[in-house]
Design a protein around this motif. Structure first.
Motif, PDB file in Angstrom:
ATOM      1  N   LEU A   1      10.649  54.989  48.252  1.00 40.14           N
ATOM      2  CA  LEU A   1       9.491  54.681  48.860  1.00 40.14           C
ATOM      3  C   LEU A   1       9.030  53.214  49.003  1.00 40.14           C
ATOM      4  O   LEU A   1       8.815  52.400  49.933  1.00 40.14           O
ATOM      5  N   SER A   2       9.284  52.479  47.818  1.00 39.56           N
ATOM      6  CA  SER A   2       9.071  51.149  47.591  1.00 39.56           C
ATOM      7  C   SER A   2       9.857  50.233  48.758  1.00 39.56           C
ATOM      8  O   SER A   2       9.613  49.335  49.073  1.00 39.56           O
TER       9      SER A   2
ATOM     10  N   GLY B   1       4.696  52.084  47.134  1.00 41.46           N
ATOM     11  CA  GLY B   1       5.455  52.405  45.879  1.00 41.46           C
ATOM     12  C   GLY B   1       5.126  51.529  44.572  1.00 41.46           C
ATOM     13  O   GLY B   1       4.097  51.969  44.162  1.00 41.46           O
ATOM     14  N   TRP B   2       5.922  50.275  44.563  1.00 40.14           N
ATOM     15  CA  TRP B   2       5.421  49.599  43.376  1.00 40.14           C
ATOM     16  C   TRP B   2       4.126  49.040  43.637  1.00 40.14           C
ATOM     17  O   TRP B   2       3.606  48.967  42.409  1.00 40.14           O
ATOM     18  N   GLY B   3       3.728  48.680  44.513  1.00 39.45           N
ATOM     19  CA  GLY B   3       2.257  48.277  44.957  1.00 39.45           C
ATOM     20  C   GLY B   3       1.246  49.105  44.029  1.00 39.45           C
ATOM     21  O   GLY B   3       0.347  48.999  43.620  1.00 39.45           O
TER      22      GLY B   3
ATOM     23  N   ALA C   1       4.856  60.834  40.948  1.00 37.25           N
ATOM     24  CA  ALA C   1       4.186  61.171  42.193  1.00 37.25           C
ATOM     25  C   ALA C   1       4.479  60.447  43.483  1.00 37.25           C
ATOM     26  O   ALA C   1       3.976  60.242  44.193  1.00 37.25           O
ATOM     27  N   ARG C   2       6.174  60.403  43.388  1.00 37.45           N
ATOM     28  CA  ARG C   2       6.701  60.015  44.507  1.00 37.45           C
ATOM     29  C   ARG C   2       6.802  58.296  44.733  1.00 37.45           C
ATOM     30  O   ARG C   2       6.820  57.995  45.846  1.00 37.45           O
ATOM     31  N   HIS C   3       5.965  57.617  43.770  1.00 28.53           N
ATOM     32  CA  HIS C   3       5.867  56.180  44.008  1.00 28.53           C
ATOM     33  C   HIS C   3       7.036  55.554  43.457  1.00 28.53           C
ATOM     34  O   HIS C   3       6.978  55.141  42.390  1.00 28.53           O
TER      35      HIS C   3
END
Length: 166
Positions: free
Chosen positions: A124-125, A132-134, A118-120
């Protein structure tokens, strides 16, 4: 070469499972090898129950095969489950499914840019790690594949310090 140093993640090797099993058995690599697939539980059961010793196994879980989750957890007990999702609304990343999985296995998320996340993603991160990672960490995903391990580890360590009590 890998004993005590690494783990082999046989991601796309289901069709070679019998040959791989022989190699793992021959070289006693059961603690260093993990087979991965999204095959139906019946196929998994046939394979794993036909061998005297089991390899570690990670299942790829998405909304498409979520209907087999209870059977998977009961019959196979995977060491981890990789969550594949296209939107944040996919059932596979719902609070109910995540809670069930966290109680019984480890959760794997793929932050690579072209993964089902889902684009995480890593991209993005690098712009906003919390989104993102979070987001993946907040879902309870404890194994995250990334092309930026040092940046991820730095972020994850800082995030864990912030969320620890006291």
């Amino acid at each position: 070469m890998i004993k005590g140093k690494a783990m082999i993640n046989a991601d796309k090797a289901w069709n070679l499972r019998h040959e791989l099993y022989e190699l793992v058995e021959q070289h006693d690599l059961f603690d260093h090898f993990m087979l991965k697939s999204d095959k139906p539980v019946e196929q998994l059961t046939d394979f794993f129950h036909s061998n005297p010793r089991n390899m570690f196994y990670m299942h790829k879980l998405s909304d498409k095969n979520l209907h087999q989750l209870d059977q998977l957890l009961e019959d196979i007990s995977p060491i981890a489950v990789e969550l594949l999702f296209y939107t944040e609304d996919d059932e596979v990343v719902s609070d109910t499914v995540i809670a069930k999985l966290r109680d019984q296995t480890n959760l794997w998320g793929n932050a690579l840019d072209f993964a089902e996340n889902a684009r995480h993603s890593d991209s993005l991160s690098l712009l906003d790690p919390d989104k993102g990672w979070g987001w993946l960490i907040d879902r309870g995903i404890c194994m995250i594949q990334t092309d930026h391990p040092l940046k991820f580890m730095d972020y994850a360590e800082k995030k864990m310090k912030i969320t620890e009590p006291g």
